[in-house]
Design an enzyme around this catalytic site. Structure first.
Site, PDB file in Angstrom:
ATOM      1  N   CYS A 131      -1.671   9.919  -1.028  1.00  0.00           N
ATOM      2  CA  CYS A 131      -2.557   9.131  -0.619  1.00  0.00           C
ATOM      3  C   CYS A 131      -2.077   8.777   0.645  1.00  0.00           C
ATOM      4  O   CYS A 131      -1.984   8.268   1.014  1.00  0.00           O
ATOM      5  CB  CYS A 131      -3.053   7.519  -1.301  1.00  0.00           C
ATOM      6  SG  CYS A 131      -3.911   6.282  -0.520  1.00  0.00           S
ATOM      7  N   CYS A 134      -3.026   5.201   1.790  1.00  0.00           N
ATOM      8  CA  CYS A 134      -2.312   4.252   1.594  1.00  0.00           C
ATOM      9  C   CYS A 134      -0.325   4.561   2.534  1.00  0.00           C
ATOM     10  O   CYS A 134       0.218   3.739   2.696  1.00  0.00           O
ATOM     11  CB  CYS A 134      -1.796   4.407   0.635  1.00  0.00           C
ATOM     12  SG  CYS A 134      -2.883   4.254  -1.023  1.00  0.00           S
ATOM     13  N   ASP A 135      -0.043   5.906   3.196  1.00  0.00           N
ATOM     14  CA  ASP A 135       0.684   6.318   3.334  1.00  0.00           C
ATOM     15  C   ASP A 135       0.873   6.426   4.972  1.00  0.00           C
ATOM     16  O   ASP A 135       1.737   6.795   5.145  1.00  0.00           O
ATOM     17  CB  ASP A 135       1.428   7.196   2.890  1.00  0.00           C
ATOM     18  CG  ASP A 135       1.320   6.716   0.971  1.00  0.00           C
ATOM     19  OD1 ASP A 135       1.876   5.516   0.866  1.00  0.00           O
ATOM     20  OD2 ASP A 135       1.896   7.834  -0.195  1.00  0.00           O
TER      21      ASP A 135
END
Ligand code: NAP
Length: 311
Positions: A131, A134-135
């Protein structure tokens, strides 16, 4: 006893909830572990009609949820552990609750595939990610690899250029699968480089990822490639573990539905990515969620011996 329980809270499940709630069915939505599903992993949704400037994945999920609740859907943030869909009254269990319903809509979506190579599991959260939204932030000024050649790989790879200094897209063939517009954007981006005809055989590191072991599939040359992180976008698998012993699946393990979202069991409908191996878009998921709710409404009218208006 609920009229309809919807399992899953992505675009399919929440659209089903909006339609079912507006039909006065007072649906229960059980959200699952990841509220909003995969759409919330998308940083910028550019192709959902009605948002010419794009919209964030989490933002659109929030709007779906508000709209469903506004019309009377009940949302429970819980995970379904077991279902019994075969009997006339359907049973849906979570760790703490047992629910009953006249009909069930399965909208459990799909999950990212894994490469299944050494180091992949060990370095999740330490350089291995599925992701970018997200990261990506953790790779400011770093070098990351993206595995895959589809729309997700290029879309997410381009997103990662906001943070990383260099994004290497590693693809197993000599042709990308992604749409031409994304290919063009990636090729024009100075931070993006491509390694084609190449597979990853191992992810290595110490506290975090530092090396990928790569192999060219044409000349079989093997080499080490230094990276700070690796993002894997190699497709998805439908989340069918709850229902695989009760519902018919197709050759690729997606729930088999007819063109009206009916499964092989009466009163059980499926929508979104869990039954769609072809389009897998937020908008097609939402469309099939609408269909499932309308079909559930007709089914419930029959269940109660009423005539569905418009039938
Ligand atoms: P996808 O289209 O199935 O692409 C998966 C990619 O991963 C392919 O390039 C495939 O290689 C590669 N791959 C598969 N297994 C692999 C393995 N074991 N090792 C190495 N590479 C492997 O999946 P996706 O990119 O996640 O897209 C899914 C759907 O969402 C598609 O319908 C896509 O159009 C849609 N989507 C759309 C957008 C957008 O419109 N902006 C963004 C994201 C996703 P091969 O090419 O060799 O098969």
């Amino acid at each position: 006893m609920y009229n309809v329980i919807i399992i899953g809270s992505g675009p399919a499940g929440l659209t089903a909830a909006i339609y079912a709630a507006r039909a006065n069915l007072k649906p229960l939505v059980i959200s699952g572990m990841e509220r909003g599903g995969q759409v919330t992993l998308t940083n910028d949704l550019e192709n959902f009609p009605g948002f010419p400037d794009g919209i964030g994945g989490f933002e659109i999920y929030d709007l779906f949820e508000k709209q469903a609740v506004k019309f009377g859907a009940e949302l429970v943030y819980d995970v379904v552990t077991e279902v019994d869909l075969k009997a006339e009254i359907k049973v849906v269990k979570t760790a703490e609750q047992i629910y009953q319903a006249k009909s069930v809509i399965i909208a459990t979506g799909s999950n990212p595939n894994r490469l299944g190579i050494p180091g992949e599991d060990a370095f999740i959260g330490k350089g291995v990610s599925y992701c970018a939204t997200c990261d990506g932030f953790f790779f400011n000024g770093k070098h990351v690899a993206v595995i895959g050649g589809g729309n997700s790989a290029l879309d997410e790879g381009l997103f990662l250029t906001r943070y990383a200094d260099k994004v290497t897209i590693i693809h197993r063939r000599d042709k990308l699968r992604a749409d031409a517009i994304l290919q063009e954007r990636a090729q024009k981006n100075e931070k993006v480089v491509f390694i084609m005809d190449t597979v990853v055989s191992e992810i290595a590191g110490d506290n975090s990822v530092h090396t990928l072991k790569l192999k060219n599939v044409k000349d079989h040359h093997e080499f080490d490639y230094k990276v700070d992180g690796v993002f894997i976008f190699i497709g998805h698998s439908p989340n069918v573990s709850l229902v695989k012993n009760q519902l018919d699946l197709d050759e690729q393990n997606y729930i088999r539905t007819d063109r009206r979202t009916h499964t092989n069991l009466q009163g059980v409908f499926a929508c979104g990515d869990v039954q769609d191996s072809i389009y897998r878009q937020a908008i097609t998921a939402a469309g099939s969620g609408c269909q499932a709710a309308i079909e559930a409404e007709k089914f419930i009218a029959e269940f109660e011996g009423r005539k569905y208006p418009g039938k």
